[in-house]
Enzyme design. Structure first.
Site, PDB file in Angstrom:
ATOM      1  N   LYS A 164     -16.155  45.857  16.172  1.00  0.00           N
ATOM      2  CA  LYS A 164     -15.604  45.893  14.811  1.00  0.00           C
ATOM      3  C   LYS A 164     -15.918  44.590  14.075  1.00  0.00           C
ATOM      4  O   LYS A 164     -16.444  44.600  12.970  1.00  0.00           O
ATOM      5  CB  LYS A 164     -14.080  46.117  14.847  1.00  0.00           C
ATOM      6  CG  LYS A 164     -13.505  46.377  13.469  1.00  0.00           C
ATOM      7  CD  LYS A 164     -12.013  46.221  13.411  1.00  0.00           C
ATOM      8  CE  LYS A 164     -11.646  44.789  13.045  1.00  0.00           C
ATOM      9  NZ  LYS A 164     -10.227  44.579  12.785  1.00  0.00           N
ATOM     10  N   ASP A 183     -11.904  50.380  12.011  1.00  0.00           N
ATOM     11  CA  ASP A 183     -10.603  49.730  12.166  1.00  0.00           C
ATOM     12  C   ASP A 183      -9.539  50.827  12.189  1.00  0.00           C
ATOM     13  O   ASP A 183      -9.875  52.022  12.250  1.00  0.00           O
ATOM     14  CB  ASP A 183     -10.365  48.706  11.032  1.00  0.00           C
ATOM     15  CG  ASP A 183     -10.044  49.400   9.713  1.00  0.00           C
ATOM     16  OD1 ASP A 183     -10.334  50.613   9.570  1.00  0.00           O
ATOM     17  OD2 ASP A 183      -9.481  48.746   8.823  1.00  0.00           O
TER      18      ASP A 183
END
Ligand code: SF4
Length: 258
Positions: A164, A183
């Site tokens: 991420k 996310d």
């Protein structure tokens, strides 16, 4: 043909003759359970629908960009590490003083952990975050000449950096697309919109990379994050105000036109 060969041939039907077996003698597939059919229905990957979904997201959030304040790739990396389990607004309150006190990766690498912790305490999980930031700064100095690397493989060698964070830094700081940022918002919305059934963020990312055109990976995740914050919120999504409503069959919709 010998007598033995004739016997074998009689016992084992050739592949050719097996293929010719009438359909009605084949074992029937068991009927699909209601749960399985519901799951099938939950994935909605018609390219036209995806195209329309992307068009509406872009129209709703034409200027969507990363909300973390930063002035270079290193600051973005630090801010992204700090944003775990914390709001971007809180991170943005903390980083100005943090970057004043430690203006470079070298300054972070030389700082003690308690000194970093003191500045980032309000973002939560500050022991781990301080360790990650300090470790990343040291690795940057020792392996990358003090510069943030520009590939996912290299970014993943930095402490505290998973895909991420790697995708955020690559996409926002360098305009490079090696993946899709997944996310908590992207994860939740991807499920509600039937884009994936996976739970593991890496698998979700792989599913999204398959169905979203590569030149939309960066903007798509920004738009999904904005939509997740403003409309498709976790507890009570504001479906009545949602631009995607007619395309959405989420089971937890709060209002539906269809
Ligand atoms: S209709 Fe509701 S559940 Fe579906 S994307 Fe919009 S806000 Fe989310």
């Amino acid at each position: 043909m010998t007598a033995m060969a004739a016997k074998k041939a009689a016992k084992k039907p050739s592949k050719k003759s097996a293929k010719r077996t009438p359909a009605k003698t084949q074992p029937k597939k068991p009927p699909r359970s209601a749960a399985a059919m519901k799951k099938d229905k939950a994935l909605e990957l018609d390219p036209k629908r995806i195209e329309e979904l992307l068009r509406r997201l872009q129209a709703a959030y034409p200027d969507a960009e990363c909300a973390l304040h930063h002035s270079n790739a290193w600051e973005l990396l630090v801010a992204t590490i700090l944003s775990a389990q914390c709001t971007d607004a809180r991170v943005n309150m903390v980083t100005p003083a943090l970057f004043r006190k430690f203006p470079t990766p070298k300054a972070f690498a030389e700082a003690s952990l308690p000194a970093i912790e003191e500045e980032i305490r309000s973002t939560g999980f500050y022991h781990n975050k301080a360790k990650s930031i300090s470790g990343a700064a040291k690795k940057l100095i020792s392996d990358f000449g003090g510069k943030v690397p520009e590939t996912m493989a290299e970014l993943l060698t930095l402490p505290g950096v998973a895909r991420k964070t790697g995708n955020v830094v690559l996409g926002v700081a360098f305009g490079k697309t090696e993946g899709v940022v997944v996310d908590t918002h992207v994860l939740r919305l991807s499920h509600r919109l039937g884009l994936t059934r996976a739970e593991d963020p890496k698998r979700v990312e792989e599913d999204l990379m398959r169905i979203i055109p590569r030149d939309r990976w960066i903007s798509f995740s920004h738009e999904m994050i904005h939509h997740g914050r403003q409309v498709c919120i976790a507890r009570k999504p504001k479906c009545v105000d949602c631009t995607l409503e007619t395309l959405c069959n989420a089971p937890d919709k709060t209002w539906s036109s269809h």
